[in-house]
Structure formats: C-alpha cells, structure tokens
Design a protein around this motif. Structure first.
Motif, mmCIF file in Angstrom:
data_model
loop_
_atom_site.group_PDB
_atom_site.id
_atom_site.type_symbol
_atom_site.label_atom_id
_atom_site.label_comp_id
_atom_site.label_asym_id
_atom_site.label_seq_id
_atom_site.Cartn_x
_atom_site.Cartn_y
_atom_site.Cartn_z
ATOM 1 N N TYR A 1 0.833 -1.596 -0.039
ATOM 2 C CA TYR A 1 0.514 -0.397 -0.191
ATOM 3 C C TYR A 1 0.959 1.323 0.002
ATOM 4 O O TYR A 1 0.554 2.200 -0.837
ATOM 5 C CB TYR A 1 -0.981 -0.231 0.992
ATOM 6 C CG TYR A 1 -2.490 -0.675 0.832
ATOM 7 C CD1 TYR A 1 -3.112 -0.506 0.406
ATOM 8 C CD2 TYR A 1 -2.505 -1.752 1.194
ATOM 9 C CE1 TYR A 1 -4.281 -0.667 0.070
ATOM 10 C CE2 TYR A 1 -3.646 -2.587 1.135
ATOM 11 C CZ TYR A 1 -4.503 -1.520 0.174
ATOM 12 O OH TYR A 1 -5.523 -2.414 0.115
ATOM 13 N N PHE B 1 0.925 4.083 -2.943
ATOM 14 C CA PHE B 1 0.461 5.231 -3.003
ATOM 15 C C PHE B 1 1.839 5.927 -3.177
ATOM 16 O O PHE B 1 1.292 7.239 -3.680
ATOM 17 C CB PHE B 1 0.530 5.075 -1.444
ATOM 18 C CG PHE B 1 0.049 7.025 -0.861
ATOM 19 C CD1 PHE B 1 -1.341 6.935 -1.442
ATOM 20 C CD2 PHE B 1 0.524 7.079 -0.466
ATOM 21 C CE1 PHE B 1 -2.175 8.311 -1.117
ATOM 22 C CE2 PHE B 1 0.149 8.920 0.023
ATOM 23 C CZ PHE B 1 -1.170 9.158 -0.394
ATOM 24 N N PHE C 1 -7.647 -1.338 6.110
ATOM 25 C CA PHE C 1 -7.269 -1.038 4.714
ATOM 26 C C PHE C 1 -8.360 -1.534 4.162
ATOM 27 O O PHE C 1 -8.528 -0.598 3.156
ATOM 28 C CB PHE C 1 -6.033 -2.032 4.250
ATOM 29 C CG PHE C 1 -4.788 -1.269 4.220
ATOM 30 C CD1 PHE C 1 -4.191 0.586 3.627
ATOM 31 C CD2 PHE C 1 -3.466 -3.041 4.524
ATOM 32 C CE1 PHE C 1 -3.177 0.377 4.350
ATOM 33 C CE2 PHE C 1 -2.073 -2.031 4.994
ATOM 34 C CZ PHE C 1 -2.045 -0.507 4.853
ATOM 35 N N LEU D 1 -7.161 4.605 0.605
ATOM 36 C CA LEU D 1 -6.741 4.251 0.032
ATOM 37 C C LEU D 1 -6.838 2.992 -1.190
ATOM 38 O O LEU D 1 -6.484 1.895 -1.105
ATOM 39 C CB LEU D 1 -4.800 3.560 1.521
ATOM 40 C CG LEU D 1 -3.713 4.384 1.269
ATOM 41 C CD1 LEU D 1 -3.299 3.660 2.368
ATOM 42 C CD2 LEU D 1 -3.251 4.371 0.185
ATOM 43 N N LEU E 1 -6.221 -0.688 -3.817
ATOM 44 C CA LEU E 1 -5.722 0.793 -4.586
ATOM 45 C C LEU E 1 -5.776 0.716 -5.993
ATOM 46 O O LEU E 1 -5.540 -0.655 -6.265
ATOM 47 C CB LEU E 1 -4.278 0.855 -3.616
ATOM 48 C CG LEU E 1 -3.887 2.144 -3.876
ATOM 49 C CD1 LEU E 1 -4.672 3.037 -3.827
ATOM 50 C CD2 LEU E 1 -2.249 2.391 -2.816
#
Lengths: 337, 253
Positions: free
Chosen positions: A76, A80, A143, A149, A155
């Motif tokens: 993640y 990101f 998450f 996210l 994502l």
C-alpha cells in the motif's frame, strides 16, 4: 576474503547471470509465454517473502503468522508513493521510482515490525503465533475500511513498473543481503536465541534487542516484496492479504527447511510453479498440492534441505575432486533462481 | 589485593520462600572460591542472582565497585562476569566454533551495513574473531572439532566447550556451576588441571559450585557452605572439613 570465497562468489554471480540470460532469451523468442514470465515474477516475489519470513521463522525460531500484513503495508505505502510521484513527475525513470517507493514500503513495514515486535516478542511459540495472526487481521481490516487508500475496492492505478529484469535483480539483491546477514555476527546472535535464549543472554547477547532487530529486518524485506507485488499487479486487493496467505508463506519456509535460505528459494519455486503447471488438471490441483505437502512432512519433516545450504562451489568441488572442501560457516550461499 | 566481586547481605525471596538469606561474599581478583552445600541449599540461586537472572530482594552486588544488581544478564557479561550452567546449555545445532564466536560477539566491531555489504572491515573483524576463537578452542584441545555441531560432541567436550564459550567474552570473574557433574574420576582430574591452567592463563577469579568433594577440597582456596539458604560456614578446606555444622548439614545429627 580468501581465494576460495572469491571463487565461490564469482561462481554464484556467473550462475545468477546465466539463469537470467536463459530466461530472458526464452521469453524473447517466445519459447516461454509472457504468462510464464508473470509466473517467474510471482516466484521472485514469493522468494523474497519466504526468505524474509525465514529470518524470523528459521533463524530466530519464532512462529510468525502475520507476514502477509507486512507485505500489505509495503504494498500500500509503496503503491501510494509511486502514484504520487508519477502524478507529479510523469517522466520519472521507472527503475528509480520503483526503488524509491519500494524503500518507502520497506521502511514503513519495518516500522510496523518494530511496533509489533517490541511488545509481542516477549511471547514465544503459539502465543506469538496468535498475536501475529491478530495483527495480520487488524492490518487487513484497516485497509478494507481506510477509504483514502481505496478501501474495500483496493488501491487502483499503481504504475506497473515491475518487469522480469527488475524483479529478478531485486530478488538477487535481497537474497544476497539476507545471506550476508545470516553469516554475520548478527546472524549468529539471532540463531543463538533460537538455540537457547538463556544461554544466549548469558553469553552477552542482548536478546530483546536482537529479536526486535530480526523482526524488523524481516518485515522490511516483506515490505519490499509487497512493493514489487503492487507494482506488478497494478492494483491492490486488500483481501489478498488474508490469513491463508501468511500460512502459504509459512508452508514455503517449512517445506524448504527452517533456517535454510536455499531451501526457501527452492521451495518458493516449487510451490509457486507447481500449482501453475497443474492448472491443466483443474479439479485435482489442490489435491495434488496438498498430497505433496503431506508426503513431504511424512518422509522429510525437516524440509527439503533441512538446515543445510546448497552451494554451487561445494557441488562443483565435490563433483571434480570428490572431497569435502568448505570448512567455515554453516550457511553458505548458492543463489540461483 | 582488592575484592573484584562482592555480595553484601544478599537476600532472595520467592513469595514466602527465602531461598538465600544474608549471603556475603568477597572474591579477590585471582582467587578460586568454592560454594558447596546439600541439594536445594540455594547455590544455583546465588549464581542466578549474581549474574542478573534474578534481581535480589535485598542487598547489593558489586563487580569491581560497580553496582550490578538489577542489570540484565548480558550487561553483567559485558562488565566482565560470565558463567556456565549446571545442565549444559550449548547452542546445540550450531558448530563448536560458532558457539564460541557468539560469546565473542561483543568484541567484533562492525555495524549492520558492514555485514550486509561485506565491506573490508567485515572480513577483517570476522577473520580476527575466527582466529581468536580458534585459539581458545585449541587451549581446550578442541581445535579439531571446530566444525562439529555442539550436540554431536561427547559429554566431556560439551562441558569444556561451555567453559570455552564463557571465556570468550573475556571475563574477570568466571562462575562454574557443577563443571564436573556426570564426569568420571579421570575426566574430573583433567578438568581440575584445565581450571588451574585457565586461572593462570587468563588471570581470573573463579567461583565454583561442585558436589565432588575431592575436587573441591583439591583446588579451592576458600569454601563457603550453604544450607537452606543460610551460610553455615566459610573458611579454608581444612577448617570446613572439621566444622561440626557442615558435618551436621551433610550427614545429619
């Protein structure tokens, strides 16, 4: 560094390079399909995961069942980061972005490792296992519910930067680093805790610090693996990082031999490629896979390589001279994938 | 001659049980002192208190004028006191040389990046550590076993390896917990010679727990006798042999 070590290093470097060339040519000339190229990348990622888990499970001898959580954190955060970089600098070189965001993911996972390791490494065995399972679930559910996210949808839009070459060479680097860790004073300190914690403390090893260090390094590399995974898939599904995924990694480590790096590499290859090869027998796939595990545990409970390491140098020496050559160090590397 | 290790009125309680009561000890820097007493007298508890495994309920322990009660065992090792165990605690699945190298770790000066990227410093320090540890094994005639796993060594060698490991951290005080347990008379007399030898060679103070009276009387300069956690006698082996309290503790009324 004596000449024997130099020769062994050179030999491994050549072998690693040869394997790389072979795979690259096979895929270039369409002998192996692009799909198989993807399987190789996944194998590389699983290798990183298994090797990093081996630091805790094999060297330190603790049951850590939340490795997927560290992978998720790495995936993640690196995903990101690279989305942000690509938005700001669309022309940034792919490799640099991949390396930078992998480091971000790795460091984030490492910090999570410190946060989890410091309180929970007071526990041992099954108790630690349960804490790490709990941690894994917390991370996954976090998450799923964390909308910035992507939340439950995952994502999306991560640049697909991982290709065969990058995945391969990053894996080689990780193998090298974990191997050098294993034969340093830090590796010995970690293994001494596995063997006997009281004696280790009485020999001057600060056991708490060493344990947290091992846990942190392990989660750092898990974060790197997660980053490669995110940049290979292009999107992250939080449901991928379920408890069973952690178990899958643990199975790889146990099957290869707890504490054997080359064992982990070998079994990551076998356990990633085998299910793919068995796709033809769709309904028997899981049956054969499980049967292979059961047979393994009956006839070779210590894992494929036990605690020993495969060494190319050793192998060639034995084949040509028929004598035992290598004397120093119990872990010595033979990297090939 | 100043005392290197001192214990002043050390008391150790586990709940309502007083395992050690008002224990006093003072060892000079080259002395060999024996600690004897019937089973359950509190000898090993004293070792555990001295090395930091337990924190004493009362009293203080001084190692070279540094107050060490409350320190972690590895901190005590770093200050110069190491020990062996009654039931052998080796790193069984590691090789003999690795067992010694682990205790030598504090003298290997490189950082994690040096190890990970194999810098010149890593090779130099590892080489030095290997040489030193090999020398230590050679002192115990175990150089040939350097690549043998500790669990595959014969019993007597395992005992010796534990002493070698304790010496690798360069202690000033060595605590030996029943080093001759399970040895035959020949091995015991060899062990006595080894202890004499390392004492001279490393200039150590030694505190020894032992049940083998022949050995204790043979090598210790002073003895401390414990019974039910209390010190019932202290003095030279000759005095102890005649002491009525000691005879009563061992043989009964």
């Amino acid at each position: 560094m004596n000449s024997k070590t130099k020769k062994a290093y050179l030999l491994n470097a050549v072998a690693v390079f040869l394997v790389y060339i072979v795979f690259l040519t096979l895929i270039r000339f369409k002998v192996l399909s692009n799909y198989f190229g993807g399987v190789i990348i996944l194998t590389c990622i699983m290798m990183i995961m298994a090797l990093s888990l081996n630091i805790v499970a094999g060297f330190l001898g603790e049951m850590a069942l939340g490795h997927a959580a560290f992978m998720a954190i790495g995936a993640y955060l690196s995903g990101f980061t690279s989305i942000a970089i690509m938005n700001a600098f669309p022309t940034a070189p792919a490799l640099l972005v991949l390396i930078f965001s992998s480091l971000v993911g790795g460091v984030a996972a490492g910090i999570a490792g410190i946060a989890i390791g410091t309180p929970s490494l007071r526990l041992r065995g099954d108790y630690l296992g349960i804490v790490t399972i709990g941690f894994g679930e917390i991370v996954r559910i976090f998450f799923i519910n964390f909308d910035p996210l992507g939340g439950a949808q995952g994502l999306k839009g991560i640049p697909r930067l991982t290709n065969l070459s990058y995945a391969y060479w990053i894996t080689v680097l990780v193998v090298f680093l974990i191997f050098t860790l294993g034969v340093s004073k830090y590796g010995r300190a970690i293994m001494s805790i596995r063997e006997d914690e009281i004696a280790s403390e009485a020999s001057g090893i600060p056991t708490t610090r060493v344990k947290v260090m091992a846990f942190t390094i392990s989660s750092f590399f898990a974060g790197i693996g997660g980053s490669l995974y995110a940049h290979y898939q292009g999107y992250i599904d939080p449901d991928k990082f379920q408890f069973m995924f952690s178990i899958e990694m643990f199975v790889i480590v146990v099957l290869g031999g707890l504490g054997s790096l080359t064992g982990s590499i070998l079994s990551a290859i076998v356990l990633t490629v085998l299910p793919e090869l068995l796709r033809g027998f769709a309904q028997y796939r899981l049956l054969i896979y499980s049967l292979a595990l059961v047979i393994m545990m009956i006839f070779r409970p210590q894992g494929m390589l036990g605690r020993t390491e495969f060494s190319l140098y050793h192998l060639i020496y034995v084949l040509t001279n028929k004598r035992e050559p290598y004397k120093k160090g119990s872990i010595d590397g033979g990297k090939s994938s | 001659m100043s005392a290197i290790l001192q214990a002043k009125d050390v008391t150790m309680r586990f709940g309502g049980l007083t395992a050690v009561e008002n224990f006093n000890l003072s060892i000079n820097s080259d002395e060999l002192v024996g600690l004897i007493g019937p089973n359950g007298a509190g000898k090993t508890t004293i070792f555990n208190v001295l090395t930091g495994v337990y924190k004493p309920s009362e009293g203080e322990i001084l190692l070279e004028d540094t107050l060490i009660n409350g320190l972690m065992p590895h901190e005590v090792v770093a200050l110069g006191m190491s020990r062996t165990f009654q039931n052998i605690r080796l790193f069984k699945d590691l090789t003999t040389i690795q067992n010694v190298e682990i205790a030598y770790n504090n003298d290997i000066h490189y950082q994690l990046p040096h190890a990970l990227f194999r810098t010149k410093k890593y090779w130099e320090e590892e080489e030095k550590a290997y040489e030193e540890c090999k020398k230590l094994l050679d002192i115990f005639d175990m150089g040939d076993y350097e690549m043998t796993k500790a669990k595959n060594l014969p019993y007597g060698q395992q005992r010796k390896l534990e002493i070698a490991r304790a010496l690798a951290s360069k202690p000033k005080v060595l605590l030996l917990d029943e080093p001759a347990a399970g040895m035959n008379p020949k091995e015991t007399s060899e062990l006595m010679e080894t202890i004499h030898f390392i004492r001279k060679k490393f200039n150590l103070a030694i505190l020894l727990i032992e049940h083998d009276m022949k050995m204790v009387m043979g090598i210790c300069e002073r003895l401390i006798v414990l019974d039910y956690g209390k010190t019932i006698a202290a003095g030279t082996p000759e005095d102890i042999r005649k002491n009525p309290d000691v005879i009563r503790a061992y043989l009964g009324e």
